[in-house]
Scaffold this motif. Structure first.
Motif, PDB file in Angstrom:
ATOM      1  N   ILE A  33       0.832  -1.209   0.000  1.00  0.00           N
ATOM      2  CA  ILE A  33       0.000   0.000   0.000  1.00  0.00           C
ATOM      3  C   ILE A  33       0.863   1.255   0.000  1.00  0.00           C
ATOM      4  CG2 ILE A  33      -1.649   1.355   1.362  1.00  0.00           C
ATOM      5  CD1 ILE A  33      -2.928  -1.267   2.245  1.00  0.00           C
ATOM      6  N   GLU A  34       1.870   1.301   0.870  1.00  0.00           N
ATOM      7  CA  GLU A  34       2.692   2.501   1.004  1.00  0.00           C
ATOM      8  C   GLU A  34       3.514   2.773  -0.255  1.00  0.00           C
ATOM      9  OE1 GLU A  34       3.771   5.939   2.537  1.00  0.00           O
ATOM     10  OE2 GLU A  34       2.445   4.554   3.606  1.00  0.00           O
ATOM     11  N   SER A  35       3.979   1.724  -0.943  1.00  0.00           N
ATOM     12  CA  SER A  35       4.807   1.923  -2.134  1.00  0.00           C
ATOM     13  C   SER A  35       4.051   2.648  -3.239  1.00  0.00           C
ATOM     14  CB  SER A  35       5.318   0.581  -2.659  1.00  0.00           C
ATOM     15  OG  SER A  35       4.256  -0.230  -3.124  1.00  0.00           O
ATOM     16  N   GLN A  36       2.714   2.579  -3.212  1.00  0.00           N
ATOM     17  CA  GLN A  36       1.911   3.252  -4.232  1.00  0.00           C
ATOM     18  C   GLN A  36       1.873   4.764  -4.035  1.00  0.00           C
ATOM     19  OE1 GLN A  36      -1.868   1.209  -5.336  1.00  0.00           O
ATOM     20  NE2 GLN A  36      -1.259  -0.307  -3.822  1.00  0.00           N
ATOM     21  N   ARG A  37       2.413   5.251  -2.904  1.00  0.00           N
ATOM     22  CA  ARG A  37       2.466   6.697  -2.665  1.00  0.00           C
ATOM     23  C   ARG A  37       3.669   7.325  -3.376  1.00  0.00           C
ATOM     24  NH1 ARG A  37      -2.129   5.166  -1.577  1.00  0.00           N
ATOM     25  NH2 ARG A  37      -2.444   4.094   0.394  1.00  0.00           N
ATOM     26  N   ALA A  38       4.599   6.501  -3.852  1.00  0.00           N
ATOM     27  CA  ALA A  38       5.778   7.001  -4.559  1.00  0.00           C
ATOM     28  C   ALA A  38       5.426   7.267  -6.019  1.00  0.00           C
ATOM     29  CB  ALA A  38       6.910   5.979  -4.466  1.00  0.00           C
ATOM     30  N   PRO A  39       6.261   8.035  -6.752  1.00  0.00           N
ATOM     31  CA  PRO A  39       6.045   8.210  -8.194  1.00  0.00           C
ATOM     32  C   PRO A  39       5.951   6.862  -8.894  1.00  0.00           C
ATOM     33  CG  PRO A  39       7.721   9.736  -7.411  1.00  0.00           C
ATOM     34  CD  PRO A  39       7.395   8.833  -6.255  1.00  0.00           C
ATOM     35  N   VAL A  40       5.059   6.756  -9.865  1.00  0.00           N
ATOM     36  CA  VAL A  40       4.753   5.474 -10.500  1.00  0.00           C
ATOM     37  C   VAL A  40       5.999   4.786 -11.032  1.00  0.00           C
ATOM     38  CG1 VAL A  40       3.499   4.370 -12.385  1.00  0.00           C
ATOM     39  CG2 VAL A  40       2.436   6.237 -11.113  1.00  0.00           C
ATOM     40  N   ALA A  41       6.869   5.539 -11.699  1.00  0.00           N
ATOM     41  CA  ALA A  41       8.054   4.946 -12.331  1.00  0.00           C
ATOM     42  C   ALA A  41       9.020   4.352 -11.318  1.00  0.00           C
ATOM     43  CB  ALA A  41       8.769   5.990 -13.183  1.00  0.00           C
ATOM     44  N   GLN A  42       8.929   4.779 -10.055  1.00  0.00           N
ATOM     45  CA  GLN A  42       9.888   4.338  -9.042  1.00  0.00           C
ATOM     46  C   GLN A  42       9.299   3.365  -8.030  1.00  0.00           C
ATOM     47  OE1 GLN A  42      10.852   8.544  -8.009  1.00  0.00           O
ATOM     48  NE2 GLN A  42      12.974   7.918  -8.338  1.00  0.00           N
ATOM     49  N   GLN A  43       8.042   2.994  -8.191  1.00  0.00           N
ATOM     50  CA  GLN A  43       7.382   2.172  -7.172  1.00  0.00           C
ATOM     51  C   GLN A  43       8.036   0.804  -6.994  1.00  0.00           C
ATOM     52  OE1 GLN A  43       3.157   2.057  -7.946  1.00  0.00           O
ATOM     53  NE2 GLN A  43       2.897   4.253  -7.597  1.00  0.00           N
ATOM     54  N   ARG A  44       8.386   0.154  -8.088  1.00  0.00           N
ATOM     55  CA  ARG A  44       9.000  -1.171  -7.973  1.00  0.00           C
ATOM     56  C   ARG A  44      10.364  -1.071  -7.287  1.00  0.00           C
ATOM     57  NH1 ARG A  44       9.238  -5.784 -12.714  1.00  0.00           N
ATOM     58  NH2 ARG A  44       9.906  -7.471 -11.343  1.00  0.00           N
ATOM     59  N   ALA A  45      11.152  -0.066  -7.658  1.00  0.00           N
ATOM     60  CA  ALA A  45      12.464   0.128  -7.029  1.00  0.00           C
ATOM     61  C   ALA A  45      12.306   0.449  -5.544  1.00  0.00           C
ATOM     62  CB  ALA A  45      13.224   1.250  -7.736  1.00  0.00           C
ATOM     63  N   VAL A  46      11.266   1.212  -5.201  1.00  0.00           N
ATOM     64  CA  VAL A  46      10.994   1.551  -3.798  1.00  0.00           C
ATOM     65  C   VAL A  46      10.739   0.289  -2.986  1.00  0.00           C
ATOM     66  CG1 VAL A  46       9.206   2.522  -2.305  1.00  0.00           C
ATOM     67  CG2 VAL A  46      10.222   3.926  -4.098  1.00  0.00           C
ATOM     68  N   ARG A  47       9.915  -0.618  -3.532  1.00  0.00           N
ATOM     69  CA  ARG A  47       9.631  -1.876  -2.825  1.00  0.00           C
ATOM     70  C   ARG A  47      10.913  -2.700  -2.668  1.00  0.00           C
ATOM     71  NH1 ARG A  47       4.887  -1.391  -5.916  1.00  0.00           N
ATOM     72  NH2 ARG A  47       5.703  -2.662  -7.618  1.00  0.00           N
ATOM     73  N   PHE A  48      11.687  -2.774  -3.737  1.00  0.00           N
ATOM     74  CA  PHE A  48      12.919  -3.586  -3.705  1.00  0.00           C
ATOM     75  C   PHE A  48      13.896  -3.068  -2.659  1.00  0.00           C
ATOM     76  CE2 PHE A  48      17.296  -4.358  -5.078  1.00  0.00           C
ATOM     77  CZ  PHE A  48      17.294  -5.743  -5.233  1.00  0.00           C
ATOM     78  N   TRP A  49      14.241  -1.789  -2.738  1.00  0.00           N
ATOM     79  CA  TRP A  49      15.243  -1.244  -1.819  1.00  0.00           C
ATOM     80  C   TRP A  49      14.695  -1.112  -0.407  1.00  0.00           C
ATOM     81  CZ3 TRP A  49      19.991  -1.757  -2.841  1.00  0.00           C
ATOM     82  CH2 TRP A  49      20.438  -1.725  -4.168  1.00  0.00           C
ATOM     83  N   GLY A  50      13.401  -0.833  -0.280  1.00  0.00           N
ATOM     84  CA  GLY A  50      12.805  -0.775   1.055  1.00  0.00           C
ATOM     85  C   GLY A  50      12.936  -2.105   1.776  1.00  0.00           C
ATOM     86  N   ILE A  51      12.657  -3.201   1.068  1.00  0.00           N
ATOM     87  CA  ILE A  51      12.740  -4.533   1.677  1.00  0.00           C
ATOM     88  C   ILE A  51      14.194  -4.925   1.938  1.00  0.00           C
ATOM     89  CG2 ILE A  51      12.319  -6.993   1.277  1.00  0.00           C
ATOM     90  CD1 ILE A  51       9.797  -6.146  -0.303  1.00  0.00           C
TER      91      ILE A  51
END
Length: 280
Positions: A33-51
């Motif tokens: 849910i939280e990763s969807q608050r990031a810019p669309v182009a960066q959401q997958r990278a956000v999930r990866f690096w966040g984890i």
């Protein structure tokens, strides 16, 4: 190395992996849910690096807690406001209180946002209200809060650090594999995002309940008997704060999911009947 390859360690590893899977459900939901608050182009990278960052910090937290278990466990303050607030506070109490309040605030804020008129316009733009760095930071911090109870439970099973660390790394790999799938599902089934937010609200309540008994568990880990430690349980206006059982939590989640599925089925049936009526 040979000391690690024992039946006891293998059994403990299986139990730990199961524990991480059960306790990691709410964590994965928050990340999606939280990763969807990031810019669309960066959401997958956000999930990866966040984890990735969160798992690394979780291993460090695990090592630190093994070394300083007594320091984390022992209460450092006691309230004696009779009839208003009584009980002890340790490090776990603070973590659970902060995490619970933050989760409840996040869930209520996002639910209110979804009910607002501006929500539809923000959805078109990809919900890019936060920078990628902000979202990664929130994912990492909440992952650590979510992991606190699982780390404490894991230490109760075994204190063999390599086994504990391996179980945490495996749970991180599982989250990496599932995070994109869960996020895509929530995007395609928007009503389930509302459901997810209500589940996070319940998780926040669960964490607040855990805070009520954290000092008791800490005192017992430090060597006190249960009867001696029980006076450290938090009491608000004379009522003891007790945690919600995992069975009750998962039953509540199942009820919410069942209601959502029934409502979706009923809505589709009504829509089909209206279409059928308009054709005649």
């Amino acid at each position: 190395m040979a000391d690690l390859l024992t039946i006891e360690n293998a059994t403990n590893l299986i139990m730990l992996c199961f524990l991480q899977a059960v306790l990691g459900f709410d964590n994965l939901l928050y990340i999606s849910i939280e990763s969807q608050r990031a810019p669309v182009a960066q959401q997958r990278a956000v999930r990866f690096w966040g984890i990735i960052i969160a798992v690394a910090l979780r291993v460090i937290l695990l090592f630190t807690m093994i070394q300083l278990i007594d320091t984390f466990a022992k209460p450092f303050y006691e309230f004696h406001w009779e009839g208003i607030l009584e009980g002890g506070v340790n490090f776990s109490t603070v973590v659970f209180l902060v995490g619970g309040v933050f989760l409840m605030y996040t869930a209520v804020k996002e639910i209110a946002h979804m009910l607002s008129i501006e929500h539809l316009e923000h959805d078109v733009q990809g919900k890019s209200g936060k920078s990628a760095a902000q979202v990664v930071f929130l994912i990492v911090m909440m992952n650590l809060i979510f992991s606190f109870d699982s780390v404490l439970s894991a230490i109760a099973i075994t204190d063999v650090f390599p086994i504990l660390a391996f179980a945490i790394i495996l749970s991180g790999v599982a989250m990496l594999l599932l995070a994109d799938t869960v996020t895509e599902f929530l995007k395609k089934n928007r009503m389930f995002e509302v459901l997810g937010l209500f589940i996070l609200l319940i998780v926040g309540i669960v964490l607040l309940g855990e805070a009520g008994q954290a000092a008791v568990h800490g005192a017992e880990a430090a060597g006190m008997s249960h009867d001696e430690a029980h006076h450290l349980a938090l009491k608000v206006f004379g009522v003891e704060v007790v945690p919600m059982s995992k069975a009750t939590f998962y039953f509540s989640v199942l009820v919410l999911v069942a209601v959502e599925l029934l409502q979706m089925g009923y809505s589709r049936k009504l829509a089909a009947e209206r279409r059928h009526g308009s054709n005649h």
